[in-house]
Design an enzyme around this catalytic site. Structure first.
Site, PDB file in Angstrom:
ATOM      1  NE  ARG A   1     -89.085  49.687 -62.019  1.00 41.97           N
ATOM      2  CZ  ARG A   1     -88.527  49.877 -60.816  1.00 41.97           C
ATOM      3  NH1 ARG A   1     -87.619  49.043 -60.376  1.00 41.97           N
ATOM      4  NH2 ARG A   1     -88.908  50.875 -60.035  1.00 41.97           N
TER       5      ARG A   1
ATOM      6  CG  HIS B   1     -91.432  47.396 -56.321  1.00 44.57           C
ATOM      7  ND1 HIS B   1     -91.566  48.685 -56.790  1.00 44.57           N
ATOM      8  CD2 HIS B   1     -90.124  47.069 -56.496  1.00 44.57           C
ATOM      9  CE1 HIS B   1     -90.385  49.106 -57.221  1.00 44.57           C
ATOM     10  NE2 HIS B   1     -89.496  48.158 -57.056  1.00 44.57           N
TER      11      HIS B   1
ATOM     12  NE  ARG C   1     -87.537  52.022 -53.647  1.00 43.29           N
ATOM     13  CZ  ARG C   1     -86.809  51.161 -54.362  1.00 43.29           C
ATOM     14  NH1 ARG C   1     -85.567  50.913 -54.012  1.00 43.29           N
ATOM     15  NH2 ARG C   1     -87.311  50.576 -55.421  1.00 43.29           N
TER      16      ARG C   1
ATOM     17  CD  GLN D   1     -88.931  45.386 -60.859  1.00 47.01           C
ATOM     18  OE1 GLN D   1     -88.142  46.249 -60.477  1.00 47.01           O
ATOM     19  NE2 GLN D   1     -88.764  44.719 -61.976  1.00 47.01           N
TER      20      GLN D   1
ATOM     21  CG  ASP E   1     -87.320  40.287 -54.209  1.00 45.05           C
ATOM     22  OD1 ASP E   1     -86.216  40.847 -54.363  1.00 45.05           O
ATOM     23  OD2 ASP E   1     -88.248  40.783 -53.521  1.00 45.05           O
TER      24      ASP E   1
ATOM     25  CB  CYS F   1     -87.383  43.015 -58.819  1.00 43.24           C
ATOM     26  SG  CYS F   1     -86.940  42.278 -57.234  1.00 43.24           S
TER      27      CYS F   1
END
Ligand code: CP
Ligand code: NVA
Length: 300
Positions: free
Chosen positions: A287, A129, A102, A132, A219, A259
């Site tokens: 996830r 991402h 990340r 996700q 988001d 998310c």
């Protein structure tokens, strides 16, 4: 499938195969079947940004698969003191079976894959991402039974989440719309690709984007690394909120996904969030299953 650097790297078949395996692993876990498919395998997890879901789901995921996960923060790694990623990649490749990263720049993840010799998983960059969105697609299919004839609408910032959702929607055959303020559109090259491959709408008009949508997604307005732009962004994104009025424009049975982490009163109202909490937290659970599927595909 050698790495998961971005969703666009997966063919439609590979993507569906990950989702099918994720469904199977979820079923097995629910029924107490413990499949140690990665017994003895080691995953490094490099974090240059904060995380709750990504860290805990990867770590428990590796544990459940019989493997081991090492949490490596840039505060502790020599990367944080300037050791080049090219060198870190070549060193870690000699200890580990795979690495999840990340970070900020997509190039760092790509460079790790280029110089290292183990599978690399993108655990979020400023650009995308993918992990996700695999969980998101899994949740959509679970709730709706299919991707056919669905419309996914994203309201908010056209950055990492919107980029990956656009690719994921096109790859699974869903229509994709995004409502965002001027200057906050998704990546231009990706939008061109997605518009040629699928049905994509980029608009300033929230109601137009949400019209007849089956999935409403949002988001945060200020992502990790954009903390200093917070006030500017709160002003820019006012009006780009998922609220009861937006939900009235969507289909009656529309689901809401986020998310997380969420900022109630900014990108989503507390009411809409709580009304759809069941979907949102199932999405968070997914996830774990989706990433276990990715780990099995890459590390087995
Ligand atoms: N959605 C997500 O990636 O959450 P974290 O930042 O907590 O990992
Ligand atoms: N856009 C957000 C997503 C967090 C999962 C960020 O990058 O901070």
């Amino acid at each position: 499938m050698k790495h998961l650097l971005k969703l666009g790297d997966l063919s439609r078949e590979e993507l569906l195969s990950v989702l099918n395996l994720a469904d199977q692993l979820k079923y097995e876990r629910r029924n107490g079947i413990r499949g140690e498919y990665l017994k003895g395998k080691k995953l490094g997890m490099i974090f240059q940004k904060s995380s709750t879901r990504t860290r805990v789901s990867f770590e428990t995921g590796m544990y459940e698969l019989g493997g081991y996960a090492l949490f490596l923060s840039n505060r502790d790694l020599q990367i944080g003191r300037g050791e080049p990623v090219q060198d870190t990649a070549r060193v870690l490749s000699r200890y580990l079976d795979g690495v999840m990263i990340r970070t900020f720049e997509q190039k760092e993840v790509e460079d790790f894959a280029k110089y290292g010799s183990i599978p690399v998983i993108n655990g979020l960059t400023d650009y995308c991402h993918p992990c996700q969105v695999l969980a998101d697609l899994m949740t959509v299919r679970e709730r709706k039974g299919t991707f056919r004839d669905l419309k996914l609408c994203f309201i908010g910032d056209g950055n990492n989440m919107a980029n990956s959702l656009m690719v994921g929607s096109v790859k699974t055959g869903m229509r994709f719309s995004i409502a965002c303020p001027k200057g906050y559109e998704p990546d231009r090259a990706l939008t061109e690709w997605a518009s040629a491959e699928g049905d994509v709408l980029v608009t300033r008009d929230v109601m137009e984007a949400a019209k007849d949508a089956d999935v409403i997604y949002t988001d945060v307005w200020a992502s990790m690394g954009q903390e200093e732009e917070r006030t500017l962004r709160i002003n820019a994104f006012r009006g780009y909120q998922v609220n009861a009025e937006v939900m009235r424009a969507a289909k009656k049975d529309a689901i809401v996904l986020h998310c997380l982490p969420a900022h109630r009163g900014e990108e989503i109202t507390a009411d809409v969030f709580e009304e759809h909490a069941e979907e949102i937290f199932e999405e968070a659970e997914n996830r774990l299953h989706a990433q276990k599927a990715v780990l099995c595909k890459l590390l087995k």
